[in-house]
Design an enzyme around this catalytic site. Structure first.
Site, PDB file in Angstrom:
ATOM      1  N   SER A  36       0.941  -1.346   0.046  1.00 44.35           N
ATOM      2  CA  SER A  36       0.302   0.119  -0.287  1.00 44.35           C
ATOM      3  C   SER A  36       1.068   1.123   0.069  1.00 44.35           C
ATOM      4  O   SER A  36       0.423   2.379  -0.807  1.00 44.35           O
ATOM      5  CB  SER A  36      -0.954   0.023   1.158  1.00 44.35           C
ATOM      6  OG  SER A  36      -1.689  -0.866   1.150  1.00 44.35           O
ATOM      7  N   GLU A  57       1.960  -4.150  14.222  1.00 38.28           N
ATOM      8  CA  GLU A  57       2.100  -2.407  14.466  1.00 38.28           C
ATOM      9  C   GLU A  57       2.944  -2.848  15.735  1.00 38.28           C
ATOM     10  O   GLU A  57       3.983  -1.654  15.516  1.00 38.28           O
ATOM     11  CB  GLU A  57       0.989  -1.658  14.403  1.00 38.28           C
ATOM     12  CG  GLU A  57       0.033  -1.708  12.742  1.00 38.28           C
ATOM     13  CD  GLU A  57      -0.697  -2.430  12.841  1.00 38.28           C
ATOM     14  OE1 GLU A  57      -0.906  -3.378  13.518  1.00 38.28           O
ATOM     15  OE2 GLU A  57      -1.154  -2.887  11.398  1.00 38.28           O
ATOM     16  N   PHE A  82      -3.433   2.607  12.723  1.00 42.14           N
ATOM     17  CA  PHE A  82      -2.639   1.612  13.443  1.00 42.14           C
ATOM     18  C   PHE A  82      -0.944   1.682  13.628  1.00 42.14           C
ATOM     19  O   PHE A  82      -1.071   1.215  14.614  1.00 42.14           O
ATOM     20  CB  PHE A  82      -3.038  -0.055  12.898  1.00 42.14           C
ATOM     21  CG  PHE A  82      -4.511   0.372  11.652  1.00 42.14           C
ATOM     22  CD1 PHE A  82      -5.236   0.100  12.528  1.00 42.14           C
ATOM     23  CD2 PHE A  82      -3.980   0.269  10.581  1.00 42.14           C
ATOM     24  CE1 PHE A  82      -6.215  -0.250  11.930  1.00 42.14           C
ATOM     25  CE2 PHE A  82      -5.512   0.162  10.032  1.00 42.14           C
ATOM     26  CZ  PHE A  82      -6.722   0.247  10.342  1.00 42.14           C
ATOM     27  N   HIS A 108      -2.106   6.374   4.135  1.00 42.11           N
ATOM     28  CA  HIS A 108      -3.477   6.695   4.112  1.00 42.11           C
ATOM     29  C   HIS A 108      -4.080   7.732   5.774  1.00 42.11           C
ATOM     30  O   HIS A 108      -5.301   6.785   6.564  1.00 42.11           O
ATOM     31  CB  HIS A 108      -3.796   5.288   4.631  1.00 42.11           C
ATOM     32  CG  HIS A 108      -3.492   4.611   3.191  1.00 42.11           C
ATOM     33  ND1 HIS A 108      -2.294   4.103   3.299  1.00 42.11           N
ATOM     34  CD2 HIS A 108      -3.972   3.962   1.822  1.00 42.11           C
ATOM     35  CE1 HIS A 108      -2.318   3.682   2.166  1.00 42.11           C
ATOM     36  NE2 HIS A 108      -3.469   3.939   1.524  1.00 42.11           N
ATOM     37  N   ASP A 116     -12.563   3.372   2.336  1.00 40.09           N
ATOM     38  CA  ASP A 116     -12.202   2.378   3.739  1.00 40.09           C
ATOM     39  C   ASP A 116     -12.938   3.084   4.886  1.00 40.09           C
ATOM     40  O   ASP A 116     -13.128   1.871   6.225  1.00 40.09           O
ATOM     41  CB  ASP A 116     -11.209   2.836   3.366  1.00 40.09           C
ATOM     42  CG  ASP A 116      -9.839   1.178   2.753  1.00 40.09           C
ATOM     43  OD1 ASP A 116     -10.660   0.330   2.428  1.00 40.09           O
ATOM     44  OD2 ASP A 116      -9.217   1.685   2.635  1.00 40.09           O
TER      45      ASP A 116
END
Lengths: 316, 287
Positions: A36, A57, A82, A108, A116
């Site tokens: 991503s 994470e 995250f 993001h 999302d």
């Protein structure tokens, strides 16, 4: 202004690959986020400098801390929600407190993540990261400044958080423009009527607003506050001393982000009215990025109306 | 291998460390004496027999690393570091005081010899694994030792790191579990069961060793075996007792009581440790 549209996130891999060619000790760690962020492309070029720790994470941050403690130049990247949200304690206890030079890159963030929805649309990362002592917080507004800032923090011996986005944006700066440092801010439009401080995608909306305002004979000064912490205090204060009023625009919660950072700076040093264009204490939702921008009022038009309000209340 | 003479010598060192731990915590009126005493023998073996360390050059890149997971046990680590010469013993008496080099949980930038900050439960194994992974690219990779409390195995982040260490075959990583069976609120098994530990670690791809964490020969044997282990990380499950070496602290802990070290209690504890050491010393000198 140049016409090619690229997101700030797209600067991540090219900047790292550039560094990977010359820097022996550079390392990128991802948490199943490499495809991503584009980090996996770096991994293909430099397999010995790339690690994926899986959907983990906390492990991402701790592994990064371990690498930094052995003298490696570490970048750790994942989705903003995250990276910052889940691993906040690990960031605080294992990177911020010991002031380890780890570069945390979140991708993001903001409502422009789009479909999302709220789980991925991190709107609290700037306030969370700003609250941590020792941590520098950067939010670039275009591909070129993002590229430059990623390279700059590669040499930086402190913890850094960089928020990158996935929304394609036109370039504001030339490729050759190197004038970006932690603590810096760029006065990109000069004016005398109202100061507009912005970061990330909202710098573009501020520029649109300045155009509209100039047609209404209100001359706006636009500052790209890409360094949220430390803030470009002198640039902002010099501007509000000229204009006597201020608008702050950000794709972030109104709680604790750039808006409150600027308001705090101004109220301590030269109080002037400050208006905010940000997200009012609520979460995002699914939708197309442009629709969400409109729905949450993150537009040039909103900046214009905030600017007019601030101007009518200006300090004389 | 540790011979009989070395065994006695290490016991005497451990006694000296124990006494300083009691003094530090007594002076500071803060800190966790029982949790600190349970790891003294383990630390003594690591810092006098096992690890390659350079007290005069604490940042030497080729040094072995140590990460203390159970941050509350740091008085034991500080006393060990002082006795190994990383800093002056007088620093121990400022432990936990405002401005002190020795904080209530370890801080790497602040204290020579502390290789990583810690204190937030479940962070140490991940940091140690990150170090071990980074160091593995060296020709002779330094080894990384991480000591955690058994309660820390309830943290999810610990298991993320256990996965990672096996995936990357970190045979330069040794995790030591201070298996004292207690956590803040009671016994580990009553609060949140972690057994069967051996099966858990084995199924995650780790090599498991057992030792008595107060028997320096038993513990150093398991370190030796862990050192011979290839292609997978090692864990040593070390049985220990909270407050080891001071009977009234051990008893209080077994009953689930807390301990406040009054002046009289400090004297009592020091006497008991000295008496036990005196016996060992008698044998040591006779030999």
């Amino acid at each position: 202004m140049l016409n090619d549209k690229r997101s700030t996130g797209e600067a991540f891999t090219p900047a790292l690959i550039n560094m990977g060619k010359t820097e022996e000790d550079i390392v990128l760690i991802e948490a199943d986020s490499g495809s991503s962020s584009g980090g996996s492309v770096f991994g293909e070029s430099f397999p010995e400098k790339y690690y994926d720790v899986g959907v983990a994470e906390q492990s991402l941050i701790l592994t990064a801390a371990g690498f930094a403690l052995t003298g490696r130049r570490v970048f750790a990247s994942s989705f903003g929600s995250f990276l910052v949200g889940r691993a906040y304690d690990q960031i605080r206890s294992s990177i911020a407190i010991p002031a380890l030079p780890v570069r945390l890159i979140s991708t993001h963030c903001g409502v422009t993540v789009g479909e999302d929805g709220s789980a991925y649309q991190m709107l609290e990362d700037i306030s969370l990261m700003r609250a941590l002592p020792n941590v520098t917080v950067l939010v670039p507004s275009d591909h070129n400044s993002a590229f430059r800032l990623i390279q700059v923090v590669g040499e930086y011996e402190r913890p850094v958080y960089i928020r990158l986005g996935s929304f394609p944006l036109p370039s504001i700066y030339e490729v050759s423009d190197n004038d970006f440092i932690p603590g810096g801010g760029r006065l990109i439009v000069e004016g005398t009527g109202v100061t507009i401080c912005a970061c990330g995608i909202m710098v573009h909306e501020a520029l649109k607003a300045a155009e509209i305002l100039s047609q209404q004979d209100l001359s706006a000064e636009v500052i790209d506050c890409y360094s949220i912490k430390p803030l470009a205090a002198q640039v902002i204060l010099a501007s509000v001393r000229r204009t006597g009023c201020c608008v702050v625009a950000e794709e972030h919660s109104c709680r604790g982000g750039l808006g409150e950072a600027v308001a705090s700076l101004v109220s301590r040093n030269y109080p002037v009215p400050v208006k905010f264009v940000s997200i009012e204490d609520r979460f995002g939702q699914s939708g197309a990025p442009e629709e969400l921008q409109e729905y949450y009022g993150l537009t040039g038009t909103e900046v214009v109306s905030a600017a007019v309000q601030a101007w009518t209340m200006r300090r004389r | 291998m540790i011979d009989d003479k070395m065994d006695k010598r290490l016991q005497l060192i451990a006694a000296t460390v124990r006494k300083d731990v009691v003094r530090m915590i007594g002076l500071a009126r803060a800190g966790y004496v029982a949790s600190s005493l349970s790891i003294v023998d383990i630390l003594t073996v690591l810092y006098w027999c096992e690890m390659e360390i350079f007290p005069e050059d604490p940042h030497c890149p080729s040094r072995d690393r140590f990460v203390l997971g159970k941050g509350h046990g740091c008085p034991a680590l500080y006393a060990v570091l002082a006795h190994r010469g990383f800093f002056g013993r007088e620093e121990l008496w400022n432990y936990c005081k405002l401005g002190a080099m020795l904080q209530g949980n370890p801080e790497s930038g602040r204290t020579p010899g502390v290789d990583s900050s810690s204190g937030s439960c479940g962070t140490a194994p991940g940091i140690a694994a990150g170090m071990a992974l980074s160091l593995k690219r060296e020709k002779n990779p330094p080894r990384v030792y991480c000591l955690i409390g058994d309660g820390e195995l309830q943290e999810g982040s610990t298991w993320e790191s256990i996965l990672l260490a096996a995936h990357f075959c970190l045979d330069n990583l040794v995790l030591i579990v201070d298996r004292n069976h207690f956590q803040m609120d009671g016994t580990v098994e009553s609060i949140m069961s972690i057994e069967p530990l051996e099966a858990k670690f084995s199924s995650f791809g780790w090599k498991v060793f057992h030792s008595d964490g107060h028997d320096v020969i038993s513990f150093s044997d398991s370190l030796l075996k862990a050192g011979e282990n290839n292609n997978s990380p090692s864990v040593i499950l070390s049985e220990t007792r909270l407050g080891k070496g001071v009977s009234f602290i051990e008893e209080a802990m077994n009953k689930g009581n807390s301990i406040i070290l009054s002046r009289e209690k400090i004297d009592l504890a020091l006497k008991e440790i000295s008496r036990a050491a005196g016996k060992v010393e008698g044998i040591y000198n006779a030999e």
